[in-house]
Design an enzyme around this catalytic site. Structure first.
Site, PDB file in Angstrom:
ATOM      1  N   HIS A 112       0.890  -1.169   0.000  1.00  0.00           N
ATOM      2  CA  HIS A 112       0.000   0.000   0.000  1.00  0.00           C
ATOM      3  C   HIS A 112       0.928   1.220   0.000  1.00  0.00           C
ATOM      4  CE1 HIS A 112      -2.515  -2.947   2.242  1.00  0.00           C
ATOM      5  NE2 HIS A 112      -3.553  -2.305   1.756  1.00  0.00           N
ATOM      6  N   ASP A 115       2.286   2.004   3.352  1.00  0.00           N
ATOM      7  CA  ASP A 115       3.229   1.047   3.960  1.00  0.00           C
ATOM      8  C   ASP A 115       4.659   1.476   3.689  1.00  0.00           C
ATOM      9  OD1 ASP A 115       1.001  -0.622   4.333  1.00  0.00           O
ATOM     10  OD2 ASP A 115       1.411  -1.748   2.498  1.00  0.00           O
ATOM     11  N   HIS A 282     -11.236 -14.057   3.112  1.00  0.00           N
ATOM     12  CA  HIS A 282     -12.448 -13.297   2.799  1.00  0.00           C
ATOM     13  C   HIS A 282     -13.528 -14.236   2.260  1.00  0.00           C
ATOM     14  CE1 HIS A 282      -9.949  -9.336   2.101  1.00  0.00           C
ATOM     15  NE2 HIS A 282      -9.808  -9.844   3.319  1.00  0.00           N
ATOM     16  N   ASP A 320      -6.113 -13.838   8.802  1.00  0.00           N
ATOM     17  CA  ASP A 320      -4.929 -13.770   7.935  1.00  0.00           C
ATOM     18  C   ASP A 320      -3.817 -14.722   8.390  1.00  0.00           C
ATOM     19  OD1 ASP A 320      -6.023 -11.811   6.265  1.00  0.00           O
ATOM     20  OD2 ASP A 320      -5.273 -10.168   7.498  1.00  0.00           O
ATOM     21  N   ASP A 350      -1.061 -12.424   1.828  1.00  0.00           N
ATOM     22  CA  ASP A 350      -1.677 -11.407   2.687  1.00  0.00           C
ATOM     23  C   ASP A 350      -1.918 -12.118   4.027  1.00  0.00           C
ATOM     24  OD1 ASP A 350      -2.965  -9.336   3.831  1.00  0.00           O
ATOM     25  OD2 ASP A 350      -4.476  -9.070   2.274  1.00  0.00           O
TER      26      ASP A 350
HETATM   27  C1  XUL Z   1      -7.866  -6.450   4.065  1.00  0.00           C
HETATM   28  C2  XUL Z   1      -7.002  -6.880   2.949  1.00  0.00           C
HETATM   29  C3  XUL Z   1      -6.103  -5.839   2.384  1.00  0.00           C
HETATM   30  C4  XUL Z   1      -6.049  -5.855   0.895  1.00  0.00           C
HETATM   31  C5  XUL Z   1      -5.278  -4.717   0.296  1.00  0.00           C
HETATM   32  O1  XUL Z   1      -8.644  -7.445   4.600  1.00  0.00           O
HETATM   33  O2  XUL Z   1      -7.017  -8.024   2.562  1.00  0.00           O
HETATM   34  O3  XUL Z   1      -4.835  -6.033   2.926  1.00  0.00           O
HETATM   35  O4  XUL Z   1      -5.481  -7.044   0.429  1.00  0.00           O
HETATM   36  O5  XUL Z   1      -5.745  -3.473   0.686  1.00  0.00           O
HETATM   37 CO    CO Z   2      -6.059  -8.981   0.971  1.00  0.00          CO
END
Ligand code: XUL
Ligand code: CO
Length: 451
Positions: A112, A115, A282, A320, A350
């Site tokens: 990002h 970051d 997710h 995560d 991630d």
């Molecule tokens: C949040 C997520 C983020 C995205 C990028 O849940 O997964 O890290 O991958 O913004």
């Molecule tokens: Co993500």
């Protein structure tokens, strides 16, 4: 010659780790070696490295010190230094990140904007900071050969985005977010990114009592259209990816799952321009299997990339974790292979360590385990695909649709009344077994035998 004098010195944060992490095969007891990920091994028509396109994320691994909502940071992260000089601190962190990428042997990284570069007091200062750190990243990328899988903008952490970025009720916030994404997209382009990701961090709502959902979705479409226009204007050749997530941080997120993203893209005629970045955790949060999300994207022609991680069936939030289940990952990778594999996408971790995994080299153990899990899953999935073990069975199950009745029904040769009259003449149709347990056992055999 590399302009080494322009960059921060190469760092030495991971002294206990061999360079690079070797492949030693399944019998190795060395915890700092790969047992399954053998980058150059050919599986089907490509090497493991080409199939999997592993990436390391900047935010969880280098910017996060282990803080959670209940307490302060726990991790040993000497590269997160006092930001008295924010650019010097950002350069130290970047040196640590590239030392890690190189030692792990990961071909890609992702970031990002916030970051890698500190937010300044003004938008102009933030743009300048990002530009300095993109120069720095260019030098590290050239030195190590690490490539950029994707860049993105953090348009969710700063308080200005409390009510969303593109979907904010205030157009001034929309405009600010657009400015930020413009800079992040240009930074990604400068670094030759293979993709640009938009995760709708706070693009959703908490209560309809204060929300005009229809308007917010139109704003989101306008925003995305502007991103696509700018991509073409600057000649960015990567893919624009939406990352679905059903909730967290907002109660209702607009990009709930792949199907919701697809409907949104269809409504605004954007399916040719945008694909999806599917995160395993997710998918779990949306009540779907990872494989379901991949198959939905492949079928809709919007499969892009993967955020590789894992959740926990008993905890309904975004954990995560690093992936450790070959069985779960095999089914997802099987769908990816069936769809032809990655083009610009890859397997981006991630994923973050547990808060008690405080040692620096725990970062290696997390990634090595994840890469081995996915490599072994690739072997199982590829063998399953090559043997046609599942696809033959699925084809058999639908064989009737290739016969007279199936073809004529699909060809529109029967009306509802024709089928009513036909049924009057015929006995009750036969039923066939779905064979789910037998097929689950079959998959288990591929997983056990994968080597
Ligand atoms: C949040 C997520 C983020 C995205 C990028 O849940 O997964 O890290 O991958 O913004
Ligand atoms: Co993500």
């Amino acid at each position: 010659m590399l302009p080494c004098d322009k960059t921060s010195a190469m760092s030495d944060f991971f002294t206990t780790v061999p360079v690079p992490i070797p492949f030693e095969g399944p019998d190795s007891d060395n915890p700092l070696a790969f047992r399954w990920y053998d980058a150059d091994r050919v599986v089907g028509d490509k090497t493991m490295a080409e199939h999997l396109r592993f990436g390391v994320c900047y935010w969880h691994s280098f910017s996060w010190d282990g803080f959670d909502v209940f307490g302060a940071g726990t991790l040993d992260r000497p590269w997160i230094t006092d930001p008295g000089d924010p650019i010097a601190a950002a350069k130290t962190k970047m040196a640590a990140a590239f030392e890690f990428f190189e030692k792990l042997g990961a071909p890609f990284w992702s970031f990002h904007d916030r970051d890698i570069a500190p937010e300044g007091a003004t938008f102009g200062e933030s743009v300048d900071n990002l530009s300095i750190m993109v120069d720095e990243a260019e030098i590290h990328m050239e030195r190590t050969g690490t490539k950029l899988l994707w860049g993105t903008a953090n348009a969710f952490s700063n308080p200005r985005y409390q009510a969303g970025a593109a979907t904010n009720p205030d157009p001034e916030i929309f405009a600010y977010a657009a400015a930020q994404v413009c800079a992040a997209l240009e930074a990604t382009n400068r670094l030759g990114g293979a993709n640009y990701v938009l995760w709708g961090g706070r693009e959703g709502y908490e209560t309809l009592l204060n929300t005009d959902m229809k308007r917010e979705k139109e704003q989101l479409a306008r925003f995305l259209t502007m991103v696509i226009e700018h991509k073409h204007k600057i000649g960015f050749e990567g893919t624009i990816l939406l990352e679905p997530k059903p909730h967290e941080p907002t109660k209702h997120q607009y990009d709930f799952d792949v199907a919701a993203c697809h409907a949104f893209l269809q409504e605004y005629d954007l399916t040719a321009e945008v694909r999806t970045n599917i995160e395993v955790n997710h998918a779990t949060l949306s009540g779907h299997d990872f494989a379901h999300e991949v198959a939905t994207a492949v079928n809709a022609g919007i499969f892009g990339s993967i955020d590789a991680n894992a959740g926990d069936d008993r905890l309904g939030w975004d954990l995560d974790r690093f992936p450790v289940s070959v069985e779960d990952m095999t089914l997802g990778i099987y769908e990816i292979l069936k769809g032809g594999g990655f083009t610009t996408g890859g397997m981006m971790f991630d994923a973050k360590l547990r808060r008690q995994s405080i040692a620096r080299d725990d970062l290696f153990h997390g990634h090595i385990g994840g890469m081995d899990t996915l490599a072994r899953s690739l072997l199982a999935a590829s063998a399953m695909l090559e043997d046609g073990a599942l696809s033959d069975r699925v084809a058999d199950r639908y064989a009737g649709w290739d016969g007279d009745l199936g073809r004529q029904v699909m060809g529109g040769e029967y009306s509802l009344r024709d089928l009513h009259d036909r049924a009057l003449e015929l006995p009750e149709p036969n039923r066939a077994s779905g064979r789910q347990e037998e097929l689950e056992n079959l998959v288990a055999r591929y997983v056990e035998r994968a080597q």
